[in-house]
Design a protein around this motif. Structure first.
Motif, PDB file in Angstrom:
ATOM      1  N   ILE B  15      31.756  54.419  59.834  1.00 27.44           N
ATOM      2  CA  ILE B  15      32.200  54.344  61.237  1.00 27.44           C
ATOM      3  C   ILE B  15      33.706  54.577  61.310  1.00 27.44           C
ATOM      4  CG2 ILE B  15      32.411  52.840  63.266  1.00 27.44           C
ATOM      5  CD1 ILE B  15      29.839  51.428  62.217  1.00 27.44           C
ATOM      6  N   LYS B  16      34.441  53.970  60.369  1.00 33.02           N
ATOM      7  CA  LYS B  16      35.892  54.156  60.315  1.00 33.02           C
ATOM      8  C   LYS B  16      36.240  55.638  60.170  1.00 33.02           C
ATOM      9  CE  LYS B  16      38.851  52.049  57.649  1.00 33.02           C
ATOM     10  NZ  LYS B  16      39.359  51.307  56.452  1.00 33.02           N
ATOM     11  N   GLN B  17      35.555  56.265  59.198  1.00 33.00           N
ATOM     12  CA  GLN B  17      35.828  57.670  58.908  1.00 33.00           C
ATOM     13  C   GLN B  17      35.559  58.541  60.141  1.00 33.00           C
ATOM     14  OE1 GLN B  17      33.191  59.560  56.062  1.00 33.00           O
ATOM     15  NE2 GLN B  17      34.923  60.365  54.927  1.00 33.00           N
ATOM     16  N   ASN B  18      34.438  58.222  60.809  1.00 35.24           N
ATOM     17  CA  ASN B  18      34.068  58.994  61.982  1.00 35.24           C
ATOM     18  C   ASN B  18      35.097  58.824  63.109  1.00 35.24           C
ATOM     19  OD1 ASN B  18      32.694  59.544  64.593  1.00 35.24           O
ATOM     20  ND2 ASN B  18      31.036  60.150  63.201  1.00 35.24           N
ATOM     21  N   LEU B  19      35.531  57.590  63.340  1.00 33.96           N
ATOM     22  CA  LEU B  19      36.518  57.356  64.402  1.00 33.96           C
ATOM     23  C   LEU B  19      37.836  58.074  64.081  1.00 33.96           C
ATOM     24  CD1 LEU B  19      35.878  53.578  65.226  1.00 33.96           C
ATOM     25  CD2 LEU B  19      35.311  55.559  66.654  1.00 33.96           C
ATOM     26  N   LYS B  20      38.217  58.017  62.802  1.00 34.67           N
ATOM     27  CA  LYS B  20      39.442  58.720  62.402  1.00 34.67           C
ATOM     28  C   LYS B  20      39.356  60.209  62.699  1.00 34.67           C
ATOM     29  CE  LYS B  20      41.554  56.215  58.570  1.00 34.67           C
ATOM     30  NZ  LYS B  20      41.970  56.313  57.161  1.00 34.67           N
ATOM     31  N   GLN B  21      38.200  60.783  62.338  1.00 32.30           N
ATOM     32  CA  GLN B  21      38.020  62.217  62.570  1.00 32.30           C
ATOM     33  C   GLN B  21      38.054  62.533  64.065  1.00 32.30           C
ATOM     34  OE1 GLN B  21      36.764  65.237  60.851  1.00 32.30           O
ATOM     35  NE2 GLN B  21      37.637  64.526  58.929  1.00 32.30           N
ATOM     36  N   ARG B  22      37.502  61.636  64.881  1.00 34.60           N
ATOM     37  CA  ARG B  22      37.519  61.888  66.328  1.00 34.60           C
ATOM     38  C   ARG B  22      38.959  61.915  66.850  1.00 34.60           C
ATOM     39  NH1 ARG B  22      32.414  58.726  69.151  1.00 34.60           N
ATOM     40  NH2 ARG B  22      30.852  59.388  67.629  1.00 34.60           N
ATOM     41  N   VAL B  23      39.782  61.038  66.305  1.00 34.86           N
ATOM     42  CA  VAL B  23      41.186  61.045  66.719  1.00 34.86           C
ATOM     43  C   VAL B  23      41.855  62.340  66.260  1.00 34.86           C
ATOM     44  CG1 VAL B  23      43.421  59.922  66.420  1.00 34.86           C
ATOM     45  CG2 VAL B  23      41.373  58.530  66.783  1.00 34.86           C
ATOM     46  N   LYS B  24      41.556  62.697  65.001  1.00 36.76           N
ATOM     47  CA  LYS B  24      42.137  63.913  64.427  1.00 36.76           C
ATOM     48  C   LYS B  24      41.752  65.154  65.225  1.00 36.76           C
ATOM     49  CE  LYS B  24      40.937  66.480  60.322  1.00 36.76           C
ATOM     50  NZ  LYS B  24      40.280  66.317  59.021  1.00 36.76           N
ATOM     51  N   MET B  25      40.481  65.181  65.693  1.00 41.85           N
ATOM     52  CA  MET B  25      40.007  66.348  66.422  1.00 41.85           C
ATOM     53  C   MET B  25      40.396  66.294  67.890  1.00 41.85           C
ATOM     54  SD  MET B  25      37.469  68.100  64.485  1.00 41.85           S
ATOM     55  CE  MET B  25      36.319  68.496  65.800  1.00 41.85           C
ATOM     56  N   GLY B  26      41.000  65.190  68.323  1.00 37.82           N
ATOM     57  CA  GLY B  26      41.409  65.114  69.721  1.00 37.82           C
ATOM     58  C   GLY B  26      40.300  64.692  70.659  1.00 37.82           C
ATOM     59  N   VAL B  27      39.168  64.183  70.113  1.00 41.70           N
ATOM     60  CA  VAL B  27      38.132  63.636  71.000  1.00 41.70           C
ATOM     61  C   VAL B  27      38.754  62.454  71.758  1.00 41.70           C
ATOM     62  CG1 VAL B  27      35.846  62.556  71.104  1.00 41.70           C
ATOM     63  CG2 VAL B  27      36.306  64.359  69.418  1.00 41.70           C
ATOM     64  N   TYR B  28      39.534  61.631  71.031  1.00 40.82           N
ATOM     65  CA  TYR B  28      40.339  60.594  71.671  1.00 40.82           C
ATOM     66  C   TYR B  28      41.806  60.947  71.458  1.00 40.82           C
ATOM     67  CZ  TYR B  28      35.929  58.183  70.672  1.00 40.82           C
ATOM     68  OH  TYR B  28      34.612  57.847  70.544  1.00 40.82           O
ATOM     69  N   ASN B  29      42.561  61.023  72.515  1.00 41.37           N
ATOM     70  CA  ASN B  29      43.969  61.420  72.385  1.00 41.37           C
ATOM     71  C   ASN B  29      44.881  60.240  72.110  1.00 41.37           C
ATOM     72  OD1 ASN B  29      43.687  64.220  72.785  1.00 41.37           O
ATOM     73  ND2 ASN B  29      43.306  63.819  74.965  1.00 41.37           N
ATOM     74  N   GLU B  30      46.040  60.549  71.571  1.00 36.31           N
ATOM     75  CA  GLU B  30      47.062  59.534  71.348  1.00 36.31           C
ATOM     76  C   GLU B  30      47.391  58.865  72.673  1.00 36.31           C
ATOM     77  OE1 GLU B  30      49.534  61.851  67.928  1.00 36.31           O
ATOM     78  OE2 GLU B  30      50.671  60.419  69.105  1.00 36.31           O
ATOM     79  N   GLY B  31      47.454  57.541  72.662  1.00 32.46           N
ATOM     80  CA  GLY B  31      47.814  56.815  73.873  1.00 32.46           C
ATOM     81  C   GLY B  31      46.627  56.463  74.741  1.00 32.46           C
ATOM     82  N   SER B  32      45.500  57.144  74.554  1.00 34.77           N
ATOM     83  CA  SER B  32      44.339  56.851  75.392  1.00 34.77           C
ATOM     84  C   SER B  32      43.562  55.659  74.824  1.00 34.77           C
ATOM     85  CB  SER B  32      43.433  58.075  75.473  1.00 34.77           C
ATOM     86  OG  SER B  32      42.751  58.230  74.245  1.00 34.77           O
ATOM     87  N   SER B  33      42.539  55.237  75.564  1.00 38.34           N
ATOM     88  CA  SER B  33      41.749  54.100  75.112  1.00 38.34           C
ATOM     89  C   SER B  33      40.421  54.546  74.509  1.00 38.34           C
ATOM     90  CB  SER B  33      41.462  53.157  76.281  1.00 38.34           C
ATOM     91  OG  SER B  33      42.630  52.451  76.613  1.00 38.34           O
ATOM     92  N   LEU B  34      39.927  53.774  73.556  1.00 35.51           N
ATOM     93  CA  LEU B  34      38.614  54.017  72.970  1.00 35.51           C
ATOM     94  C   LEU B  34      37.538  53.552  73.954  1.00 35.51           C
ATOM     95  CD1 LEU B  34      39.319  54.966  70.151  1.00 35.51           C
ATOM     96  CD2 LEU B  34      38.283  52.904  69.215  1.00 35.51           C
ATOM     97  N   PRO B  35      36.333  54.147  73.901  1.00 37.63           N
ATOM     98  CA  PRO B  35      35.229  53.588  74.695  1.00 37.63           C
ATOM     99  C   PRO B  35      34.983  52.135  74.282  1.00 37.63           C
ATOM    100  CG  PRO B  35      34.627  55.709  73.750  1.00 37.63           C
ATOM    101  CD  PRO B  35      35.930  55.321  73.131  1.00 37.63           C
ATOM    102  N   SER B  36      34.249  51.406  75.095  1.00 38.21           N
ATOM    103  CA  SER B  36      34.014  49.982  74.807  1.00 38.21           C
ATOM    104  C   SER B  36      33.161  49.800  73.558  1.00 38.21           C
ATOM    105  CB  SER B  36      33.306  49.335  75.998  1.00 38.21           C
ATOM    106  OG  SER B  36      31.977  49.822  76.053  1.00 38.21           O
ATOM    107  N   LEU B  37      33.231  48.601  72.987  1.00 36.04           N
ATOM    108  CA  LEU B  37      32.419  48.258  71.818  1.00 36.04           C
ATOM    109  C   LEU B  37      30.943  48.516  72.086  1.00 36.04           C
ATOM    110  CD1 LEU B  37      33.662  44.876  70.290  1.00 36.04           C
ATOM    111  CD2 LEU B  37      33.877  47.189  69.385  1.00 36.04           C
ATOM    112  N   ARG B  38      30.525  48.142  73.303  1.00 36.18           N
ATOM    113  CA  ARG B  38      29.119  48.301  73.663  1.00 36.18           C
ATOM    114  C   ARG B  38      28.701  49.771  73.572  1.00 36.18           C
ATOM    115  NH1 ARG B  38      26.393  49.181  78.059  1.00 36.18           N
ATOM    116  NH2 ARG B  38      28.317  49.486  79.231  1.00 36.18           N
ATOM    117  N   VAL B  39      29.519  50.630  74.185  1.00 36.67           N
ATOM    118  CA  VAL B  39      29.223  52.069  74.185  1.00 36.67           C
ATOM    119  C   VAL B  39      29.201  52.603  72.751  1.00 36.67           C
ATOM    120  CG1 VAL B  39      30.134  54.338  74.830  1.00 36.67           C
ATOM    121  CG2 VAL B  39      30.110  52.478  76.511  1.00 36.67           C
ATOM    122  N   LEU B  40      30.227  52.244  71.982  1.00 32.42           N
ATOM    123  CA  LEU B  40      30.316  52.771  70.612  1.00 32.42           C
ATOM    124  C   LEU B  40      29.163  52.260  69.749  1.00 32.42           C
ATOM    125  CD1 LEU B  40      34.174  52.555  69.957  1.00 32.42           C
ATOM    126  CD2 LEU B  40      32.805  54.643  70.161  1.00 32.42           C
TER     127      LEU B  40
END
Lengths: 368, 368
Positions: B15-40
């Motif tokens: 899960i860590k690796q996947n979230l990191k890659q999402r940040v790297k790919m810009g799925v989540y941008n710097e400064g933005s918020s992650l979806p909620s725990l429930r959603v994830l």
């Protein structure tokens, strides 16, 4: 060499993986016994308890049998065979050279033989990219690297330091400041052999050598071998070495730019006439093909012999292949294969090898 | 798609690796918020506690900031950039084709762009090896595969089942029985374009098409496109398709065997004479080069036009390149690049894509 404590794979997993690979490689044979806990823990630089833990893990996977009081027996090799270790292969070449694809292919094959993974990366001739790739490999659990350095590589000290964290074996060229195991082609001896064959066996009168003006040890050694041998034969006066920007010329050909061809045809023709050469040696086949063979220069100079060096594949034109160019073979597959052997042994036995291997460059023999 | 519960990397690490890659790919941008725990946790199919654990891990690495009551903020992209995911690239070609090296090179580049690893393996045209490689990749934590299938691949059901354990994207050819995302070159449309250009724009009288007799969908579609277009133009009578073992012929050339060249020269010359063809289209440049251009057949038939298909590199002889062959480009780099995009998205977003992409085959334009 210590286990990789910086990456995220637990030490105990790393020991398990290493022991599996040793069984797979036949370091420990089926039915034989493992060294004692004491020996192994000393070798890995960890506590005997950690080795014990790894051994119990492998027992539950059916690879080992712990016989209390009688040591640990290797049960079966099969289950060890699917464990892949990832290795990196860094080389400096870029897109327009089909050469790059060929050498990646050899690297793929030689790691595949042991069911390992090979991750190719190109440094694109940049020293900074070379460092980035090495660090990226280390961070991501790559276990060893084959490095084909860039020209005049300034990263010697960097590689030297890095080699305490990850095994690095050099191919094709040494790097100043890095005392690493290496596998290079013996171009000095190749130079001697070319001179012996052309000036000796074929008894040519005068030899013109056309060399690329790129200053790399490969070229320097080749010329030195040629000169030493000619000198030993008392034929120094019959050898001329001319430096030309041949790689640049070939890169132009590869994108369909033939604007320099006529200039080189004139230059070579004048050289042959004025110098009375009856043999031309140029390590780059593309130059001989486009400047001498394609324009039928052999019709003007019927006694002219050509000599060159070749990769293991015949990719030149029919006319070139039928000309009868005398060729020596750059044995890149053998070079990469030796380097991969040294690297895999280093990773598995955890002992830094000291080898600097020279691969002999043999004359090409037609199989017909 | 579920997380890979079969491999040895803990779910929380995955899960860590996947979230990191999402940040790297810009799925989540710097400064933005992650979806909620429930959603994830719903998306990953795991407990919210496990996602929380992964997020705390990433917080300690400086990638995320947990703001109690205000969600999780993405701090910096930089630290995510060094995480590499390993992808496999399986293709069917073997040693003597330089083509293999070229396509591996494209795959290397396209994964390197995202700092990921690409592990090349050749199935050597064998269905059993193809299955072994896929299983070996899965066992060793490879996260996704680009597969260039063998001819008439019988592994459809196997790939279909496998794709529930590991994402697989097909390139170049579909496989019967496997409903997988794919990227292929649109050879049907290329066939139409060739017919339109030669019979229409150039207004040639009669077109001879020389096709390899290998039955693959690529060739079949190309011929179908040619025929349909010719038919639509009312020119079916002016199109002849001849099947010859051209790949076999080229493989011989590549090892210096020219024994079949004269036979094909005679055959083609007789065809041109008897059929009154003023244009020949053969997708394989090597055939045109050795059978028509090298033996100067254009001197006997001065109005003869040649058409072919080409890879993105100009590797033929000067004479060939100066002949003015009309060429369409096999855009393999684009094909592999699209497949890598689809595959990386699939792995990161954990959602099976449905795309079947067709890459257009365009006519080659000289850059001069």
């Amino acid at each position: 060499m210590a286990l990789n404590t910086g990456n995220k794979i637990p030490l105990y997993q790393q020991i398990k993986q290493n022991l599996k690979q040793r069984v797979k490689m036949g370091v420990y044979n089926e039915g034989s016994s493992l060294p004692s806990l004491r020996v192994l823990s000393k070798e890995f630089g960890v506590s005997p308890g950690l080795v014990q833990q790894a051994i119990y893990g492998l027992e539950s996977e059916g690879l080992l049998a712990v016989q209390h009081g009688k040591g640990v027996r290797v049960l079966e090799k099969k289950s060890s065979e699917s464990v892949a270790i990832s290795f990196g292969f860094i080389q400096p070449y870029v897109e327009y050279m089909t050469f790059e694809g060929q050498i990646i292919h050899y690297a793929e094959k030689v790691f595949d033989r042991r069911n390992n993974f090979m991750i190719p990366k190109s440094s694109e001739g940049m020293a900074s990219r070379e460092r980035e790739i090495v660090e990226h490999f280390v961070q991501n659990g790559v276990k060893g690297i084959i490095l084909w350095p860039i020209d005049n590589d300034p990263n010697g000290e960097f590689f030297q330091n890095m080699s305490h964290r990850i095994p690095v074996v050099l191919v094709d060229r040494m790097v100043d400041g890095a005392d690493l195991p290496s596998v290079v082609l013996d171009t000095h001896e190749a130079g001697c052999d070319v001179a012996r064959h052309i000036l000796g066996k074929l008894n040519c009168r005068r030899l013109l050598v056309l060399m690329d003006n790129l200053v790399i040890s490969t070229n320097r050694d080749l010329i030195q071998g040629l000169s030493e041998q000619a000198s030993e034969m008392g034929r120094m006066m019959d050898l001329t070495v001319m430096h030309l920007p041949i790689t640049d010329f070939i890169q132009r050909l590869n994108v369909g730019d033939y604007s320099q061809v006529n200039m080189y045809i004139e230059l070579v023709e004048r050289q042959i006439r004025e110098g009375g050469y009856d043999c031309i040696f140029c390590p780059q086949e593309e130059f001989l093909e486009s400047v001498i063979i394609e324009p039928d220069m052999d019709k003007k100079f019927p006694e002219l012999k050509l000599a060159s060096m070749t990769g293991p594949m015949l990719t030149r034109s029919r006319k070139y292949n039928e000309f009868g160019v005398i060729r020596w073979v750059w044995d890149f597959p053998q070079m990469i294969s030796s380097a991969a052997d040294i690297l895999q042994q280093w990773v598995l036995r955890r002992k830094r090898p000291t080898e600097n291997v020279s691969i002999q460059i043999k004359q090409w023999q037609s199989t017909e």
